[in-house]
Design a protein around this motif. Sequence first.
Motif, PDB file in Angstrom:
ATOM      1  N   GLY A 256      78.640 -28.043   4.882  1.00 17.90           N
ATOM      2  CA  GLY A 256      77.156 -27.960   3.935  1.00 17.90           C
ATOM      3  C   GLY A 256      77.573 -27.895   2.737  1.00 17.90           C
ATOM      4  N   HIS A 257      78.691 -27.155   2.189  1.00 17.71           N
ATOM      5  CA  HIS A 257      78.845 -27.225   0.725  1.00 17.71           C
ATOM      6  C   HIS A 257      79.324 -28.392   0.184  1.00 17.71           C
ATOM      7  CE1 HIS A 257      81.321 -25.737  -2.669  1.00 17.71           C
ATOM      8  NE2 HIS A 257      80.545 -24.652  -2.525  1.00 17.71           N
ATOM      9  N   ILE A 258      80.613 -28.961   1.105  1.00 16.29           N
ATOM     10  CA  ILE A 258      80.927 -30.625   0.399  1.00 16.29           C
ATOM     11  C   ILE A 258      79.629 -31.347   0.553  1.00 16.29           C
ATOM     12  CG2 ILE A 258      82.701 -32.279   0.619  1.00 16.29           C
ATOM     13  CD1 ILE A 258      84.667 -29.942   1.670  1.00 16.29           C
ATOM     14  N   GLY A 259      79.073 -31.555   1.807  1.00 20.53           N
ATOM     15  CA  GLY A 259      78.011 -32.305   1.776  1.00 20.53           C
ATOM     16  C   GLY A 259      76.803 -32.599   0.752  1.00 20.53           C
ATOM     17  N   LYS A 260      76.605 -31.407   0.394  1.00 24.74           N
ATOM     18  CA  LYS A 260      75.595 -31.312  -0.830  1.00 24.74           C
ATOM     19  C   LYS A 260      76.321 -31.769  -2.295  1.00 24.74           C
ATOM     20  CE  LYS A 260      72.989 -27.295   0.679  1.00 24.74           C
ATOM     21  NZ  LYS A 260      72.606 -26.177   0.130  1.00 24.74           N
ATOM     22  N   GLN A 261      77.466 -31.778  -2.239  1.00 24.43           N
ATOM     23  CA  GLN A 261      78.204 -32.300  -3.533  1.00 24.43           C
ATOM     24  C   GLN A 261      78.177 -33.821  -3.380  1.00 24.43           C
ATOM     25  OE1 GLN A 261      82.126 -30.559  -4.714  1.00 24.43           O
ATOM     26  NE2 GLN A 261      81.759 -29.136  -2.944  1.00 24.43           N
ATOM     27  N   PHE A 262      78.417 -34.364  -2.225  1.00 22.90           N
ATOM     28  CA  PHE A 262      78.255 -35.931  -2.089  1.00 22.90           C
ATOM     29  C   PHE A 262      76.991 -36.345  -2.287  1.00 22.90           C
ATOM     30  CE2 PHE A 262      82.497 -35.711  -0.017  1.00 22.90           C
ATOM     31  CZ  PHE A 262      82.762 -36.866  -0.360  1.00 22.90           C
ATOM     32  N   GLU A 263      75.937 -35.645  -1.574  1.00 22.59           N
ATOM     33  CA  GLU A 263      74.325 -35.647  -1.761  1.00 22.59           C
ATOM     34  C   GLU A 263      74.165 -35.922  -3.363  1.00 22.59           C
ATOM     35  OE1 GLU A 263      70.144 -34.247  -0.210  1.00 22.59           O
ATOM     36  OE2 GLU A 263      71.811 -33.229   0.375  1.00 22.59           O
ATOM     37  N   TYR A 264      74.587 -34.955  -3.956  1.00 22.86           N
ATOM     38  CA  TYR A 264      74.000 -34.750  -5.639  1.00 22.86           C
ATOM     39  C   TYR A 264      75.273 -35.623  -6.362  1.00 22.86           C
ATOM     40  CZ  TYR A 264      70.391 -31.667  -3.548  1.00 22.86           C
ATOM     41  OH  TYR A 264      69.594 -31.287  -3.143  1.00 22.86           O
ATOM     42  N   ARG A 265      75.888 -36.394  -5.923  1.00 16.69           N
ATOM     43  CA  ARG A 265      77.016 -37.227  -6.749  1.00 16.69           C
ATOM     44  C   ARG A 265      77.783 -36.175  -7.647  1.00 16.69           C
ATOM     45  NH1 ARG A 265      72.914 -42.031  -8.849  1.00 16.69           N
ATOM     46  NH2 ARG A 265      72.205 -42.462  -6.978  1.00 16.69           N
ATOM     47  N   GLN A 266      78.181 -35.030  -6.942  1.00 12.35           N
ATOM     48  CA  GLN A 266      78.963 -34.024  -7.580  1.00 12.35           C
ATOM     49  C   GLN A 266      80.397 -34.405  -7.409  1.00 12.35           C
ATOM     50  OE1 GLN A 266      77.065 -30.270  -6.644  1.00 12.35           O
ATOM     51  NE2 GLN A 266      75.707 -30.457  -8.190  1.00 12.35           N
ATOM     52  N   THR A 267      80.812 -35.258  -6.485  1.00 14.64           N
ATOM     53  CA  THR A 267      82.326 -35.611  -6.246  1.00 14.64           C
ATOM     54  C   THR A 267      82.833 -36.650  -7.268  1.00 14.64           C
ATOM     55  OG1 THR A 267      81.723 -37.224  -4.681  1.00 14.64           O
ATOM     56  CG2 THR A 267      81.884 -35.024  -3.928  1.00 14.64           C
ATOM     57  N   SER A 268      84.086 -36.860  -7.238  1.00 15.64           N
ATOM     58  CA  SER A 268      84.679 -37.781  -7.902  1.00 15.64           C
ATOM     59  C   SER A 268      85.471 -38.819  -6.986  1.00 15.64           C
ATOM     60  CB  SER A 268      85.540 -37.320  -9.048  1.00 15.64           C
ATOM     61  OG  SER A 268      86.829 -36.576  -8.532  1.00 15.64           O
TER      62      SER A 268
ATOM     63  N   HIS B  65      91.415 -49.355  -1.546  1.00 16.89           N
ATOM     64  CA  HIS B  65      92.187 -48.302  -1.173  1.00 16.89           C
ATOM     65  C   HIS B  65      91.277 -47.252  -1.864  1.00 16.89           C
ATOM     66  CE1 HIS B  65      95.173 -45.408   0.670  1.00 16.89           C
ATOM     67  NE2 HIS B  65      95.225 -45.318  -0.536  1.00 16.89           N
ATOM     68  N   ALA B  66      90.795 -46.015  -1.088  1.00 15.67           N
ATOM     69  CA  ALA B  66      90.189 -44.912  -1.789  1.00 15.67           C
ATOM     70  C   ALA B  66      91.456 -43.985  -1.877  1.00 15.67           C
ATOM     71  CB  ALA B  66      89.418 -44.218  -0.712  1.00 15.67           C
ATOM     72  N   ALA B  67      91.799 -44.042  -3.399  1.00 15.88           N
ATOM     73  CA  ALA B  67      92.992 -43.316  -3.967  1.00 15.88           C
ATOM     74  C   ALA B  67      92.839 -42.080  -4.510  1.00 15.88           C
ATOM     75  CB  ALA B  67      93.558 -44.423  -5.117  1.00 15.88           C
ATOM     76  N   GLU B  68      91.575 -41.701  -5.046  1.00 16.35           N
ATOM     77  CA  GLU B  68      91.172 -40.434  -5.479  1.00 16.35           C
ATOM     78  C   GLU B  68      89.967 -39.572  -5.019  1.00 16.35           C
ATOM     79  OE1 GLU B  68      91.166 -40.541  -9.803  1.00 16.35           O
ATOM     80  OE2 GLU B  68      92.830 -42.152  -9.720  1.00 16.35           O
ATOM     81  N   LEU B  69      90.150 -38.598  -4.653  1.00 12.70           N
ATOM     82  CA  LEU B  69      88.736 -37.725  -4.178  1.00 12.70           C
ATOM     83  C   LEU B  69      88.963 -36.465  -4.591  1.00 12.70           C
ATOM     84  CD1 LEU B  69      86.434 -37.785  -2.421  1.00 12.70           C
ATOM     85  CD2 LEU B  69      87.986 -37.031  -0.395  1.00 12.70           C
ATOM     86  N   GLY B  70      87.903 -36.095  -5.305  1.00  8.73           N
ATOM     87  CA  GLY B  70      87.663 -34.527  -5.946  1.00  8.73           C
ATOM     88  C   GLY B  70      86.622 -34.115  -5.625  1.00  8.73           C
ATOM     89  N   PHE B  71      86.618 -32.750  -5.498  1.00  6.39           N
ATOM     90  CA  PHE B  71      84.964 -32.014  -5.039  1.00  6.39           C
ATOM     91  C   PHE B  71      85.591 -30.519  -5.297  1.00  6.39           C
ATOM     92  CE2 PHE B  71      87.562 -32.941  -1.339  1.00  6.39           C
ATOM     93  CZ  PHE B  71      87.577 -31.735  -0.938  1.00  6.39           C
ATOM     94  N   ARG B  72      84.408 -29.693  -5.217  1.00  8.70           N
ATOM     95  CA  ARG B  72      84.927 -28.342  -5.210  1.00  8.70           C
ATOM     96  C   ARG B  72      85.055 -27.783  -3.907  1.00  8.70           C
ATOM     97  NH1 ARG B  72      79.864 -28.776  -7.450  1.00  8.70           N
ATOM     98  NH2 ARG B  72      79.059 -27.384  -5.866  1.00  8.70           N
ATOM     99  N   HIS B  73      86.046 -27.060  -4.007  1.00  8.96           N
ATOM    100  CA  HIS B  73      86.566 -26.229  -2.485  1.00  8.96           C
ATOM    101  C   HIS B  73      85.495 -25.319  -2.074  1.00  8.96           C
ATOM    102  CE1 HIS B  73      88.858 -24.501   0.595  1.00  8.96           C
ATOM    103  NE2 HIS B  73      89.668 -25.511   0.475  1.00  8.96           N
ATOM    104  N   PRO B  74      85.144 -25.375  -0.504  1.00  8.51           N
ATOM    105  CA  PRO B  74      84.139 -24.636  -0.229  1.00  8.51           C
ATOM    106  C   PRO B  74      84.244 -23.094  -0.396  1.00  8.51           C
ATOM    107  CG  PRO B  74      85.214 -25.804   1.443  1.00  8.51           C
ATOM    108  CD  PRO B  74      85.744 -26.429   0.306  1.00  8.51           C
TER     109      PRO B  74
END
Length: 223
Positions: free
Chosen positions: A86-98, A200-209
């Motif tokens: 849920g924590h990371i899913g919301k970041q994807f939903e609200y475009r808060q990932t890089s 290739h998906a080379a970078e993935l950033g988000f806030r750790h749950p």
Amino acid sequence: MLNPMPKTFVYDPPTEPWLVIVHEDDDIVVFDKPSGLLSVPGKDLRLADSLQTRALERYPGAGTIHRLDKDTSGLIVMARHKGAHGHIGKQFEYRQTSKAYIARVWGEMAEEEGLVDLPLATDWENKPRQRVDHERGRPAQSRWQVIGREPGATRLRLVPITGRTHQLRVHMREIGHPILGDEFYATGPALDAADRLQLHAAELGFRHPRGGEPVLFTSTPPF
């Protein structure tokens, strides 16, 4: 003119290595998915092998949060419990990932960087292809930056601002530089120039749950 969609779908996913793990802890696992492997299983039993299927064998309960196209390689994060999902899913939903991708595209691009802003919609007669549709399409934006040049091709860093299906693949084709080896959107020499999709998906950033600290994972393209 694009090639006709194939009438049969041949699925022969790579088996070595079985799983490439970039990071694991009590909350998440980050994988490096190979090209040719589905992110999640299909409905047909012949499409049962997938990153999710393999992950569950080693990490029971692991949940898929986002996906990559079958032919795109690179980073995918999975959650090991509902709270993390849920924590990371919301970041994807609200475009808060890089997210950033590396691609090799057809032709030598004259400029150093740019923005593609073209709305996309499903091409229903050629599903799962997508197409530019200025009347019914959903907004889609992609940034590109040249990071290398070679005779007849350009290496790019691509950042999808939105997350539409096949967004980077369609956008690159529309500006005259299809991704090498793209069986959906490249033709002729651009299709034949590589034996796999050069994306290739080379970078993935988000806030750790756990704690909310920013984390960034990277992967070197295999091309």
